[in-house]
Scaffold this motif. Sequence first.
Motif, PDB file in Angstrom:
ATOM      1  N   LYS A 329       1.258  -1.459  -0.339  1.00  0.00           N
ATOM      2  CA  LYS A 329      -0.026  -0.247   0.087  1.00  0.00           C
ATOM      3  C   LYS A 329       0.748   1.254  -0.396  1.00  0.00           C
ATOM      4  N   TYR A 353      -5.574  -2.166  -3.568  1.00  0.00           N
ATOM      5  CA  TYR A 353      -7.186  -1.697  -2.339  1.00  0.00           C
ATOM      6  C   TYR A 353      -7.764  -3.171  -2.008  1.00  0.00           C
ATOM      7  N   SER A 356      -5.330  -5.424   0.333  1.00  0.00           N
ATOM      8  CA  SER A 356      -4.679  -4.956   0.993  1.00  0.00           C
ATOM      9  C   SER A 356      -5.775  -4.926   2.548  1.00  0.00           C
ATOM     10  N   ASP A 357      -6.903  -4.191   1.498  1.00  0.00           N
ATOM     11  CA  ASP A 357      -8.274  -3.486   1.963  1.00  0.00           C
ATOM     12  C   ASP A 357      -9.468  -4.271   2.371  1.00  0.00           C
ATOM     13  N   ALA A 359     -10.827  -3.735  -0.396  1.00  0.00           N
ATOM     14  CA  ALA A 359     -12.044  -2.507  -0.766  1.00  0.00           C
ATOM     15  C   ALA A 359     -12.022  -2.600  -2.209  1.00  0.00           C
ATOM     16  N   ARG A 362     -13.476   0.187  -5.130  1.00  0.00           N
ATOM     17  CA  ARG A 362     -11.984   1.475  -4.944  1.00  0.00           C
ATOM     18  C   ARG A 362     -11.234   0.765  -5.820  1.00  0.00           C
ATOM     19  N   GLY A 363     -11.065  -0.627  -5.646  1.00  0.00           N
ATOM     20  CA  GLY A 363      -9.812  -0.875  -6.830  1.00  0.00           C
ATOM     21  C   GLY A 363     -10.243  -1.103  -7.851  1.00  0.00           C
ATOM     22  N   GLU A 366      -9.877   2.854  -9.574  1.00  0.00           N
ATOM     23  CA  GLU A 366      -8.615   2.913  -9.593  1.00  0.00           C
ATOM     24  C   GLU A 366      -8.000   2.258 -11.262  1.00  0.00           C
TER      25      GLU A 366
END
Length: 511
Positions: A329, A353, A356-357, A359, A362-363, A366
């Motif tokens: 990240k 994202y 790691s998260d 998410a 959100r990924g 991107e």
Amino acid sequence: MGSTAIISFEEFQINAARGELTRNGRVVAVEPQVFDLISYLVSHPGTVISRDELIAHVWAGRIVSDSAISTRINAARTALGDDGQAQKLIRTIPRRGFRFEGTIRDAATSSTLAMAEKPAVAVLPFENISGDPEQTYFSDGMTDDVITELSRYDELFVIARHSSFAFRASTLTAGDLARKLGVRYIVEGSVRRSGKRIRVTAHLIDAIGGNDIWSERFDRDIRDIFEVQDEITSVIVNTLVGAIERQHRRTSLLKSGEAVNAYDHFLRALDLNYRMEPDKARAARTEAEKALECDPRFARAHALVAWTHISEASNAWAEDTREALDRAKISGLAGVSTNAREPFAHAVLGWVYMWSDKAFERGLEEQRRAVEANPGNAQFRSMLAFSMTYAGRSAEALTALDEAMQLNPYYPELFHVFYGRALFNLRRYDEAMPRLERIRSSQPFHANALAHVAACYAALGRLEEARETVAEVRRASAGYTLSHARKYVAYADPAEKDHFLKNLARAGLAG
């Protein structure tokens, strides 16, 4: 401007091939004719250039008034931060003409360095061999499209159209053209249109190495001429980028230590990273970090460091998976903060994202940004598709992968992994297995991909083969256990994750 592609003076740099004037690295907006005027004066420092000479070289001999010349001189001075009173850079010599007063800095060296940092390529006008002069618009349109799409790739230095087209029908050798344009690679081609058929050929030449790298012929029926043009352009561009990168990577590996630059280190890192082995991932990160020592603002190198950490985390190669994800990240965010316009950085951050998260939206966002920045890039489409297989959108992933494979018929082995995983999620096991099985020989250390092979065998009821593959998973990574998969493998849909884990357990993976 002679054979020098780049000339530096004061805080300015003129890139003749790209038709670009920069000041402290920032592009200065100038009209093409004003750019040509500056270029001609700068290429003759200390020499008085008469009005007649300017008319001959800047206005191509057309009749122009003194006021028109004065207007362009004033515009040139403004672009250079000069004026009619100071005349610091462009001095008027009464009744004789104009003289450039600036000091040229390392003109030849700047050109060489520009070529060393990125692969430089010129696309020559595709030749119309249809026998019909009216078809030249199509061959020129094809050339324009190839130049435009290649220019979207930040890893390439692409010569501007007006410079390439200046050599239409030139009798110069590829080597001479390359030296004049300050490039290593030359793309040339031809277009033949006959009735309802069209044939396009394209060639990529390493003009410095003196060899052909790639050539291809495309035969198509003409349904919608613009659709055909877009299709052929996409295939040509994706293939060219891959061929140039491979050739440049081979060249970089032959360089001595003192000659290696940031881009060379990055190419070496990229090659190692794609091998999907623990030792190679660490070596890739070392090379990417060397690239950052040369250029701390190299966004793609930051992104590649992040990718190596993701590879270590997803395959349980890292001693501490959570730490690897945290490091991913940090590097992923560094990539986009260094250069928010670099699509590769956004594509990798998308993976960060997700892993790691967790998410997922959100990924995906991107990675959509990466595709929007370069819609013809097969790699970014495939990276988005890879994420879709984890984000509960496997049907969409198959569509995206089909598009990526059409854009790049020479797609890498990983495409089969992505495709097989999407089919596995959709319970289409018989279709998935031939794709997934390929990884056993091509990437025997890719533990996470092998785990999906094992799960697919189990879902098919082929338990002996499933157990054999689990043994391969453990050889690839002792840390890849059922608990690792449960904790870290990034599935957004709980039902899909449960489907994967149950079949892994059925295949015999424990821990």
